[in-house]
Design an enzyme around this catalytic site. Structure first.
Site, PDB file in Angstrom:
ATOM      1  N   HIS A 192      -0.033   4.885   7.048  1.00 40.62           N
ATOM      2  CA  HIS A 192       0.627   5.394   5.845  1.00 40.62           C
ATOM      3  C   HIS A 192       0.986   6.869   6.031  1.00 40.62           C
ATOM      4  O   HIS A 192       0.392   7.558   6.853  1.00 40.62           O
ATOM      5  CB  HIS A 192      -0.296   5.241   4.634  1.00 40.62           C
ATOM      6  CG  HIS A 192      -0.854   3.859   4.479  1.00 40.62           C
ATOM      7  ND1 HIS A 192      -2.096   3.495   4.971  1.00 40.62           N
ATOM      8  CD2 HIS A 192      -0.321   2.742   3.915  1.00 40.62           C
ATOM      9  CE1 HIS A 192      -2.314   2.225   4.706  1.00 40.62           C
ATOM     10  NE2 HIS A 192      -1.255   1.738   4.075  1.00 40.62           N
ATOM     11  N   SER A 234       0.803  -1.225   0.000  1.00 38.20           N
ATOM     12  CA  SER A 234       0.000   0.000   0.000  1.00 38.20           C
ATOM     13  C   SER A 234       0.832   1.269   0.000  1.00 38.20           C
ATOM     14  O   SER A 234       0.318   2.345  -0.309  1.00 38.20           O
ATOM     15  CB  SER A 234      -0.936   0.010   1.215  1.00 38.20           C
ATOM     16  OG  SER A 234      -0.206  -0.124   2.421  1.00 38.20           O
ATOM     17  N   ASP A 253      -2.965   8.306   7.939  1.00 37.32           N
ATOM     18  CA  ASP A 253      -4.100   7.574   8.504  1.00 37.32           C
ATOM     19  C   ASP A 253      -3.698   6.628   9.642  1.00 37.32           C
ATOM     20  O   ASP A 253      -4.442   5.731   9.996  1.00 37.32           O
ATOM     21  CB  ASP A 253      -4.818   6.774   7.411  1.00 37.32           C
ATOM     22  CG  ASP A 253      -3.902   5.779   6.702  1.00 37.32           C
ATOM     23  OD1 ASP A 253      -2.740   5.637   7.126  1.00 37.32           O
ATOM     24  OD2 ASP A 253      -4.346   5.153   5.723  1.00 37.32           O
TER      25      ASP A 253
END
Length: 399
Positions: free
Chosen positions: A345, A41, A342
């Protein structure tokens, strides 16, 4: 030893931020014809959302993407991620998520195979450990199979060598989720350290497989300092002062684990350099590049480096049960003042600083812009003076 910014930078956090912003697009005078990226991610530009179809996910709606794109794109950030800044620096479009493409023309500038939640090891490995995967099945070996499909689609056997020689390959960051998934499931540090050699070998295998296909420039990043990540700071919060770095507030033993992984990556890459002397294998030190944010936050404009911008009102603005973009979550007014987006990340502002350190150095050896052949390899200052008819980046941003 970490590179400490000059004292004068502490007076100019916005100034240095703007200088970095001006640097990255200014390199757009061509070098590599394609950029191929693998990972999770931290690199994904949309594959995870494409892989889950119509299933809802917070990354598929605002506030994700709000800073740069003004809409969610499948990036797990408020804006661009490191691979985007690398693409911009070499004059390439943002890498297309592999699952969004259909025909050869879609991959004319490369492709991004990274998937949110992906691991370096395949899911059968975790099942053998007694852990049933609840994350994506698109691990690094699957991503490499995707790449071979694209390679067959965009080039003939005769064209393959030239394509591989003129492409830049970014493998990672990858491996972090192999550890994340086990930490979350209560595995001990000893158990998780035991799989690090296997994770590193999986990354090494992908590097070697790319070399066998003709790759000449490969970038392998290390892991980030997970002891500074709000989610980990929340989950492993303790009253033991000795567990924390007094200068940064990060958890020592978690960062030491990340350093252990990175040391093994470095050792493996050094071995590969000895075997493949005609290939440029670059280690990208994401760990030290981002640690500067936590060591000297105000110098770089970060007012709250250990809190999530988007999350909850809990300590570190992070609660595992309240994810960014879900009911009950809150969002900061200015993500550029936060290192974390968040809770897991980074913000675009953080990714930009890490990318700059990798492109120019000192957090890659050699710096990525120095890996280009011919004219491109001249100094950034020389190129900028030609483009601007006078001052280069180093002249404009020196103090």
């Amino acid at each position: 030893m970490a590179l400490q910014p000059p004292p004068s930078l502490s007076l100019y956090p916005l100034y240095i931020f703007l200088c970095i912003s001006s640097l990255l697009p200014s390199l757009s005078f061509g070098c590599y014809t394609r950029l191929f990226a693998f990972g999770d991610s931290l690199t994904d530009t949309g594959n995870f959302l494409h892989s889950i179809g119509d299933q809802p996910d917070p990354a598929g709606r605002l506030p994700y993407g709000r800073t740069y794109f003004g809409r969610p794109t499948g990036r797990f950030s408020d804006g661009r991620v490191i691979v985007d800044f690398i693409a911009e620096a070499f004059g390439l479009p943002f890498t297309l998520p592999y699952l969004k493409g259909r025909v050869a023309e879609d991959y004319s500038h490369g492709a991004n195979f990274a998937v949110g939640g992906a691991t370096a090891l395949n899911n059968d490995f975790f099942r053998a450990l007694g852990v049933e995967p609840t994350w994506t099945e698109h691990s690094l070996d699957e991503q490499f199979r995707w790449f071979k499909q694209v390679l067959s689609l965009v080039s003939s056997d005769q064209e393959r060598n030239e394509l591989m020689r003129n492409s830049l390959f970014l493998i990672g960051e990858i491996g972090g989720n192999d550890y994340n998934h086990l930490f979350i499931r209560g595995k001990t540090l000893k158990e998780i350290r035991a799989i690090v050699p296997t994770v590193v070998q999986a990354i090494s295998t992908t590097v070697q497989d790319l070399i066998k296909l003709g790759a000449k420039t490969i970038v392998v990043p290390g892991n980030f300092p997970i002891g500074c990540v709000p989610l980990y700071l929340t989950v492993y919060q303790t009253d033991k002062e000795e567990d924390y770095d007094p200068k940064t507030g990060c958890i020592n033993w978690l960062n030491e684990f990340a350093e252990f992984h990175n040391e093994m990556i470095l050792e493996e890459l050094e071995k590969l350099r000895g075997v493949y002397g005609n290939v440029t294998i670059v280690y990208a030190d994401y760990y030290e590049a981002s640690m500067n944010i936590f060591r000297f936050p105000l110098q770089f404009g970060f007012e709250v480096p250990l809190n999530a911008c988007c999350g909850s009102n809990a300590p570190y603005n992070c609660t595992p049960s309240i994810l960014c973009g879900t009911e009950g979550s809150t969002i900061c007014s200015d993500p550029s003042k936060y290192a974390s987006w968040d809770g897991l990340h980074l913000t675009e502002a953080s990714y930009m600083l890490v990318a700059e350190g990798v492109l120019e150095g000192p957090y890659a050896n050699p710096g990525l812009i120095k890996t280009c052949p011919g004219e491109f390899s001249r100094s950034l200052g020389e190129r900028e003076r030609e483009r601007e008819g006078g001052l280069g980046f180093s002249d404009q941003c020196s103090t």
